[in-house]
Write an enzyme that holds these catalytic residues in place. Structure first.
Site, PDB file in Angstrom:
ATOM      1  N   HIS A 199      46.842  39.610  35.744  1.00  0.00           N
ATOM      2  CA  HIS A 199      47.434  38.469  36.442  1.00  0.00           C
ATOM      3  C   HIS A 199      48.331  37.645  35.519  1.00  0.00           C
ATOM      4  O   HIS A 199      49.301  37.024  35.973  1.00  0.00           O
ATOM      5  CB  HIS A 199      46.339  37.549  36.996  1.00  0.00           C
ATOM      6  CG  HIS A 199      45.642  38.074  38.207  1.00  0.00           C
ATOM      7  ND1 HIS A 199      44.736  39.122  38.158  1.00  0.00           N
ATOM      8  CD2 HIS A 199      45.703  37.701  39.511  1.00  0.00           C
ATOM      9  CE1 HIS A 199      44.263  39.357  39.372  1.00  0.00           C
ATOM     10  NE2 HIS A 199      44.832  38.504  40.214  1.00  0.00           N
TER      11      HIS A 199
ATOM     12  N   GLY B 228      36.301  38.780  37.258  1.00  0.00           N
ATOM     13  CA  GLY B 228      35.855  38.167  36.009  1.00  0.00           C
ATOM     14  C   GLY B 228      34.678  37.223  36.160  1.00  0.00           C
ATOM     15  O   GLY B 228      34.013  36.892  35.170  1.00  0.00           O
TER      16      GLY B 228
ATOM     17  N   ASP C 173      43.501  46.698  41.531  1.00  0.00           N
ATOM     18  CA  ASP C 173      43.098  45.537  40.752  1.00  0.00           C
ATOM     19  C   ASP C 173      42.196  44.688  41.633  1.00  0.00           C
ATOM     20  O   ASP C 173      42.111  44.900  42.849  1.00  0.00           O
ATOM     21  CB  ASP C 173      44.334  44.738  40.315  1.00  0.00           C
ATOM     22  CG  ASP C 173      44.000  43.483  39.509  1.00  0.00           C
ATOM     23  OD1 ASP C 173      42.999  43.508  38.772  1.00  0.00           O
ATOM     24  OD2 ASP C 173      44.731  42.487  39.618  1.00  0.00           O
ATOM     25  N   SER C 174      41.553  43.702  41.051  1.00  0.00           N
ATOM     26  CA  SER C 174      40.743  42.783  41.830  1.00  0.00           C
ATOM     27  C   SER C 174      41.587  41.956  42.783  1.00  0.00           C
ATOM     28  O   SER C 174      41.063  41.377  43.739  1.00  0.00           O
ATOM     29  CB  SER C 174      39.968  41.848  40.894  1.00  0.00           C
ATOM     30  OG  SER C 174      40.867  41.030  40.171  1.00  0.00           O
TER      31      SER C 174
ATOM     32  N   CYS D 163      43.260  46.532  35.950  1.00  0.00           N
ATOM     33  CA  CYS D 163      42.398  45.361  35.833  1.00  0.00           C
ATOM     34  C   CYS D 163      41.588  45.497  34.556  1.00  0.00           C
ATOM     35  O   CYS D 163      40.811  46.438  34.413  1.00  0.00           O
ATOM     36  CB  CYS D 163      41.465  45.274  37.045  1.00  0.00           C
ATOM     37  SG  CYS D 163      40.225  43.960  36.948  1.00  0.00           S
ATOM     38  N   ASN D 164      41.783  44.575  33.619  1.00  0.00           N
ATOM     39  CA  ASN D 164      41.067  44.652  32.348  1.00  0.00           C
ATOM     40  C   ASN D 164      39.556  44.549  32.533  1.00  0.00           C
ATOM     41  O   ASN D 164      38.783  45.241  31.868  1.00  0.00           O
ATOM     42  CB  ASN D 164      41.548  43.532  31.419  1.00  0.00           C
ATOM     43  CG  ASN D 164      42.927  43.792  30.852  1.00  0.00           C
ATOM     44  OD1 ASN D 164      43.082  44.421  29.813  1.00  0.00           O
ATOM     45  ND2 ASN D 164      43.951  43.304  31.542  1.00  0.00           N
ATOM     46  N   THR D 165      39.125  43.688  33.452  1.00  0.00           N
ATOM     47  CA  THR D 165      37.687  43.514  33.665  1.00  0.00           C
ATOM     48  C   THR D 165      37.057  44.792  34.200  1.00  0.00           C
ATOM     49  O   THR D 165      36.011  45.237  33.719  1.00  0.00           O
ATOM     50  CB  THR D 165      37.421  42.346  34.624  1.00  0.00           C
ATOM     51  OG1 THR D 165      37.991  41.148  34.076  1.00  0.00           O
ATOM     52  CG2 THR D 165      35.934  42.143  34.829  1.00  0.00           C
TER      53      THR D 165
END
Length: 277
Positions: free
Chosen positions: A197, A55, A22-23, A85-87
């Protein structure tokens, strides 16, 4: 730009583990679901906090970071990659899949199940600005929201609060209230947690939204899809002891260690990602 990703063919530090990234630390919500579904698998988690939040970055930068972290995980010998991570999913999952033979499971905002659950016909989607502005989310809305109102709400600042493990402060609640109140005023009775998050803010979001509002977190669906993919290709572990979990970050070690300890547990020890990553 990173070179195309190839599966490792030699002995590697994490041969046969599952890579998750993830970020930042938000993807720990997905890692927790994977751990519950696959307790015997070895897991490697990368918090790309040195480049967070995704994002607020350009699509080119998000794609470059997704491929860089994906390359590193492949080089370590993982048998599959989960984009937590959705982004990164909406911007770069397609590119990552095109550049690796490894199975790639990715999270995306749970708009389809939200549309099925809403009673008022109004769904709110809480996400980063890059996610709500993406073509992938626009396609999800077009596919599943034809007879519903889908309200897309960017939430700048919430990722940073979770990265600091600042989950219950007045500042965090004020941000949550700022983003959620307009959705509730328009009749939203279902809220999609469209960033990994945000499940760590679930208690605050639920308190602000009220108990009658349904919150949707797709982490368990991601874990189920990962189980399905590994089962289909016959790569589930046969070991019976509890698998290990290793944590890496490109960010500030002390800050990420604090957040991971708070969100995962005292046993977590964060290691630095290679400096050239």
């Amino acid at each position: 730009m990173s070179q195309p990703i190839a599966s490792s063919t030699t002995a590697s530090p994490f041969q046969g583990a599952i890579g998750v990234f993830d970020s930042g630390v938000g993807g720990l919500s997905v890692l927790r679901a994977i751990r519950a579904a696959l307790p015997h698998e070895h897991l490697v988690y990368v918090a790309d906090s040195g480049h967070a939040p995704y994002g607020d970055q350009s699509e080119a930068h998000i794609t470059q970071r997704t491929l860089t972290v994906g390359n590193w995980l492949a080089e370590q010998g993982v048998k599959g990659i989960t984009i937590a991570c959705n982004t990164a999913t909406v911007v770069a999952a397609k590119t990552l899949r095109e550049q690796t033979h490894l199975p790639v499971v990715a999270i995306e905002p749970a708009i389809k199940p939200a549309v099925a659950l809403t009673r008022s016909g109004v769904v709110g989607v809480l996400a980063t600005r890059q996610t709500v502005q993406s073509a992938a989310v626009a396609k999800l809305v077009e596919l599943y929201g034809a007879d519903k109102r889908i309200l897309l709400q960017g939430c700048p600042g919430l990722v940073e609060q979770v990265e600091r493990a600042d989950l219950h402060s007045a500042e965090t609640e004020s941000l949550v209230r700022q983003f959620i109140t307009p959705l509730l005023e328009q009749g939203a009775d279902t809220l999609v947690l469209g960033c990994t998050h945000y499940p760590f803010l679930r208690d605050t979001i639920q308190r602000v939204a009220g108990e009658v509002v349904t919150l949707l977190d797709p982490a368990e669906a991601v874990a189920r899809e990962l189980v399905r993919r590994l089962t289909d290709n016959g790569s589930l572990t046969t070991q019976t002891e509890l698998g290990s979990v290793r944590f890496f970050t490109s960010g500030d070690m002390a800050q990420v260690q604090h957040a991971v300890t708070h969100l995962w547990g005292d046993s977590a020890q964060v290691e630095p990602l290679a400096s050239n990553r």
